[in-house]
Scaffold this motif. Structure first.
Motif, PDB file in Angstrom:
ATOM      1  N   THR A 261      26.478  67.328 -31.147  1.00  0.00           N
ATOM      2  CA  THR A 261      25.993  66.346 -32.523  1.00  0.00           C
ATOM      3  C   THR A 261      24.588  65.255 -32.157  1.00  0.00           C
ATOM      4  OG1 THR A 261      27.030  65.013 -30.371  1.00  0.00           O
ATOM      5  CG2 THR A 261      28.458  65.707 -31.798  1.00  0.00           C
ATOM      6  N   GLY A 262      24.240  65.173 -33.341  1.00  0.00           N
ATOM      7  CA  GLY A 262      23.204  64.686 -33.364  1.00  0.00           C
ATOM      8  C   GLY A 262      22.746  63.697 -34.303  1.00  0.00           C
ATOM      9  N   THR A 263      21.612  63.521 -34.513  1.00  0.00           N
ATOM     10  CA  THR A 263      21.198  62.378 -36.005  1.00  0.00           C
ATOM     11  C   THR A 263      20.152  62.375 -36.782  1.00  0.00           C
ATOM     12  OG1 THR A 263      22.474  60.531 -34.665  1.00  0.00           O
ATOM     13  CG2 THR A 263      21.368  59.822 -36.233  1.00  0.00           C
ATOM     14  N   PHE A 264      20.121  63.552 -38.102  1.00  0.00           N
ATOM     15  CA  PHE A 264      19.518  62.839 -38.664  1.00  0.00           C
ATOM     16  C   PHE A 264      18.579  62.068 -39.379  1.00  0.00           C
ATOM     17  CE2 PHE A 264      17.582  64.944 -43.321  1.00  0.00           C
ATOM     18  CZ  PHE A 264      16.931  65.748 -43.001  1.00  0.00           C
ATOM     19  N   GLN A 265      17.081  62.006 -38.528  1.00  0.00           N
ATOM     20  CA  GLN A 265      16.015  61.022 -38.768  1.00  0.00           C
ATOM     21  C   GLN A 265      15.096  61.278 -38.915  1.00  0.00           C
ATOM     22  OE1 GLN A 265      17.421  57.960 -38.096  1.00  0.00           O
ATOM     23  NE2 GLN A 265      18.199  56.997 -36.462  1.00  0.00           N
ATOM     24  N   LEU A 266      14.248  60.422 -39.876  1.00  0.00           N
ATOM     25  CA  LEU A 266      12.477  60.224 -39.986  1.00  0.00           C
ATOM     26  C   LEU A 266      12.298  60.278 -39.061  1.00  0.00           C
ATOM     27  CD1 LEU A 266      10.588  59.791 -42.214  1.00  0.00           C
ATOM     28  CD2 LEU A 266      10.540  57.438 -41.633  1.00  0.00           C
ATOM     29  N   ARG A 267      11.217  61.020 -38.709  1.00  0.00           N
ATOM     30  CA  ARG A 267      10.144  61.590 -37.661  1.00  0.00           C
ATOM     31  C   ARG A 267       9.240  60.510 -37.116  1.00  0.00           C
ATOM     32  NH1 ARG A 267       8.976  66.442 -40.022  1.00  0.00           N
ATOM     33  NH2 ARG A 267       9.687  68.165 -38.069  1.00  0.00           N
ATOM     34  N   ASN A 268       9.295  59.966 -35.856  1.00  0.00           N
ATOM     35  CA  ASN A 268       8.936  58.522 -35.632  1.00  0.00           C
ATOM     36  C   ASN A 268       9.673  57.129 -36.359  1.00  0.00           C
ATOM     37  OD1 ASN A 268       7.387  56.361 -34.004  1.00  0.00           O
ATOM     38  ND2 ASN A 268       5.653  56.931 -35.246  1.00  0.00           N
ATOM     39  N   ALA A 269      11.065  57.731 -36.658  1.00  0.00           N
ATOM     40  CA  ALA A 269      11.714  56.402 -36.754  1.00  0.00           C
ATOM     41  C   ALA A 269      12.041  54.915 -36.511  1.00  0.00           C
ATOM     42  CB  ALA A 269      13.258  57.632 -36.884  1.00  0.00           C
ATOM     43  N   SER A 270      11.427  54.573 -35.088  1.00  0.00           N
ATOM     44  CA  SER A 270      11.036  53.151 -35.410  1.00  0.00           C
ATOM     45  C   SER A 270      10.245  52.738 -35.960  1.00  0.00           C
ATOM     46  CB  SER A 270      11.213  53.289 -33.306  1.00  0.00           C
ATOM     47  OG  SER A 270      12.000  53.834 -32.942  1.00  0.00           O
ATOM     48  N   ILE A 271      11.122  51.358 -36.249  1.00  0.00           N
ATOM     49  CA  ILE A 271       9.839  50.916 -37.652  1.00  0.00           C
ATOM     50  C   ILE A 271       9.143  49.994 -36.718  1.00  0.00           C
ATOM     51  CG2 ILE A 271      11.475  49.017 -38.018  1.00  0.00           C
ATOM     52  CD1 ILE A 271      11.553  49.120 -41.310  1.00  0.00           C
ATOM     53  N   HIS A 272       9.576  49.408 -35.542  1.00  0.00           N
ATOM     54  CA  HIS A 272       8.534  48.051 -34.740  1.00  0.00           C
ATOM     55  C   HIS A 272       7.213  49.309 -34.371  1.00  0.00           C
ATOM     56  CE1 HIS A 272      12.249  45.859 -34.875  1.00  0.00           C
ATOM     57  NE2 HIS A 272      12.019  44.938 -34.816  1.00  0.00           N
ATOM     58  N   VAL A 273       7.580  50.733 -35.146  1.00  0.00           N
ATOM     59  CA  VAL A 273       6.694  51.377 -33.822  1.00  0.00           C
ATOM     60  C   VAL A 273       6.101  51.986 -35.184  1.00  0.00           C
ATOM     61  CG1 VAL A 273       5.704  53.313 -32.652  1.00  0.00           C
ATOM     62  CG2 VAL A 273       8.242  51.412 -32.085  1.00  0.00           C
ATOM     63  N   ASN A 274       6.289  52.305 -36.114  1.00  0.00           N
ATOM     64  CA  ASN A 274       5.734  53.379 -37.296  1.00  0.00           C
ATOM     65  C   ASN A 274       5.462  52.499 -38.300  1.00  0.00           C
ATOM     66  OD1 ASN A 274       5.021  55.132 -39.157  1.00  0.00           O
ATOM     67  ND2 ASN A 274       7.166  56.727 -38.955  1.00  0.00           N
ATOM     68  N   GLY A 275       4.374  52.125 -38.534  1.00  0.00           N
ATOM     69  CA  GLY A 275       3.572  51.349 -39.742  1.00  0.00           C
ATOM     70  C   GLY A 275       3.592  52.291 -40.857  1.00  0.00           C
TER      71      GLY A 275
ATOM     72  N   TYR B 287       6.313  53.314 -42.173  1.00  0.00           N
ATOM     73  CA  TYR B 287       7.848  54.036 -42.148  1.00  0.00           C
ATOM     74  C   TYR B 287       8.196  53.899 -43.812  1.00  0.00           C
ATOM     75  CZ  TYR B 287      12.901  53.641 -41.508  1.00  0.00           C
ATOM     76  OH  TYR B 287      14.231  54.358 -41.404  1.00  0.00           O
ATOM     77  N   ASN B 288       8.086  52.936 -43.897  1.00  0.00           N
ATOM     78  CA  ASN B 288       8.063  52.575 -45.488  1.00  0.00           C
ATOM     79  C   ASN B 288       7.616  53.224 -46.242  1.00  0.00           C
ATOM     80  OD1 ASN B 288      10.050  50.252 -44.998  1.00  0.00           O
ATOM     81  ND2 ASN B 288       8.538  48.539 -45.318  1.00  0.00           N
ATOM     82  N   ASN B 289       7.088  53.462 -46.683  1.00  0.00           N
ATOM     83  CA  ASN B 289       5.497  54.855 -46.857  1.00  0.00           C
ATOM     84  C   ASN B 289       6.126  56.142 -47.066  1.00  0.00           C
ATOM     85  OD1 ASN B 289       4.946  52.326 -47.828  1.00  0.00           O
ATOM     86  ND2 ASN B 289       2.950  52.587 -46.793  1.00  0.00           N
ATOM     87  N   THR B 290       6.623  56.598 -46.204  1.00  0.00           N
ATOM     88  CA  THR B 290       6.707  57.913 -45.897  1.00  0.00           C
ATOM     89  C   THR B 290       7.697  58.518 -46.607  1.00  0.00           C
ATOM     90  OG1 THR B 290       5.969  57.651 -43.428  1.00  0.00           O
ATOM     91  CG2 THR B 290       7.444  59.595 -44.232  1.00  0.00           C
ATOM     92  N   LYS B 291       7.727  60.041 -47.557  1.00  0.00           N
ATOM     93  CA  LYS B 291       8.713  60.320 -48.221  1.00  0.00           C
ATOM     94  C   LYS B 291       9.765  60.859 -47.077  1.00  0.00           C
ATOM     95  CE  LYS B 291       8.861  64.308 -52.386  1.00  0.00           C
ATOM     96  NZ  LYS B 291       8.096  64.837 -52.685  1.00  0.00           N
TER      97      LYS B 291
END
Length: 352
Positions: free
Chosen positions: A124-138, A140-144
């Motif tokens: 099992t796993g989870t399909f996520q955005l790379r660097n998925a922590s919004i508190h770390v990835n500035g 996050y909102n702009n990444t396609k």
């Protein structure tokens, strides 16, 4: 006459519980072979992996053809779904994916998934955005949300590519997304992959109805549950020589600019590949009216069906497309038991 809606919904739920991304459909095909056999039919597994069944001969007890003008019909639904495949194992031990069919990464973000290895192990796993922590990835909102920007994090202690390889995971392994099926007390059916397991359930309901009620339909009827519709060639083969018409029972589109909703059966007049056979569409409309089925006639802007594929493959047949209204296609889809009832009502009336 019994109400077959609950049977259809129950079978749909069972189908949805069996992972079957296009290209990995052997388990769900085995289940369908079992159900058709238990209903009293003699299903055949096609070379491609689909399930083919003769439902009725269209011949009366005295040996006469019931409706010579109608001719034999092949009814198709598909049981393959969207999914993905491992395309690369990263140095950090994460998985890059390539889609199977039109699984949009926007719709799959943060979804749980299963990775099926060639040896039969399932992780099992989870399909996520790379660097998925919004508190770390500035950003996050702009990444396609694209497959190039997303990855699967395995639910295993892995830190390197070698750790993942040691589990037996390889590029080419199938990735199945969690359907999250819910049937509400108010009759809504919510799940990934209602396209087209809901209509496959409708066909099972029709097959049960013919046996339970000892029905002799007016024409010869075949079912073909295809397994490559999501990549465009599910309906390109296994059409008997005597078939004069192919009717695809698939998802009815719901959205802006269309008349259908989740409580209706949709009759498609045209999709992105062109118009459906004029006489078939007209006959479907008349059958819906006669049966008292709540229906809409629509033009689908971005759609192709197994019936289209049959014509593209060169079969000289009439073709049509119907299905229960499904909202949020290729996402977290939603329909309603009323849509199931109206589709079933139309199918019974049309087949005679």
């Amino acid at each position: 006459m019994k109400d077959y809606t609950e049977y259809i919904v129950e079978q749909t739920q069972k189908l949805l519980s069996i992972d079957s991304p296009t290209g990995y459909t052997k388990n769900v095909a085995a289940y369908l072979m079992k159900v058709y056999t238990e209903l009293g039919y003699e299903p055949v597994l096609t070379t491609k992996g689909g399930v083919f069944v003769k439902i009725a001969d269209g011949v009366s007890e005295d040996g006469e053809i019931c409706d010579p003008a109608a001719g034999p019909i092949l009814i198709e639904a598909h049981v393959d779904t969207l999914g993905a495949m491992v395309s690369e194992i990263t140095s950090a031990g994460h998985l890059n994916l390539t889609p199977l069919g039109g699984m949009n990464p926007n719709n799959a973000e943060a979804e749980n998934c299963r990775i099926v290895t060639r040896s039969g192990n399932v992780y099992t796993g989870t399909f996520q955005l790379r660097n998925a922590s919004i508190h770390v990835n500035g950003e996050y909102n702009n990444t396609k949300r694209a497959y190039s920007e997303m990855e699967v994090l395995l639910d295993e202690v892995v830190r390197t590519k070698e750790d993942v390889l040691a589990l037996g995971i390889l590029p080419g392994d199938i990735v199945c997304f969690e359907p999250r099926t819910v049937v509400t007390p108010s009759g809504f059916i919510k799940s990934r992959f209602l396209d087209d397991k809901l209509s496959t359930g409708v066909l099972l309901g029709y097959a049960k109805y013919v046996k339970d009620e000892n029905i002799t339909p007016a024409r010869r009827i075949y079912h073909h549950i295809t397994v490559f519709e999501e990549v465009g060639h599910g309906g390109c083969a296994s059409i008997p020589q005597d078939v004069m018409e192919v009717l695809s029972v698939d998802m009815g589109c719901v959205g802006e600019g269309l008349g259908c909703d989740e409580y209706q059966v949709s009759i498609c007049a045209k999709d992105s590949r062109g118009p459906y056979h004029y006489d078939v569409v007209s006959a479907l409309i008349e059958a819906a009216k006669k049966a008292g089925a709540d229906f809409a006639v629509d033009v689908y802007p971005f759609y192709g069906s197994d019936a289209d594929a049959a014509l593209t493959a060169g079969y000289d047949v009439r073709h049509g497309l119907i299905g229960p209204g499904v909202y949020a296609s290729h996402g977290y889809e939603r329909s309603h038991k009323k849509g199931v009832e109206n589709t079933f009502r139309l199918l019974k009336a049309y087949l005679g």
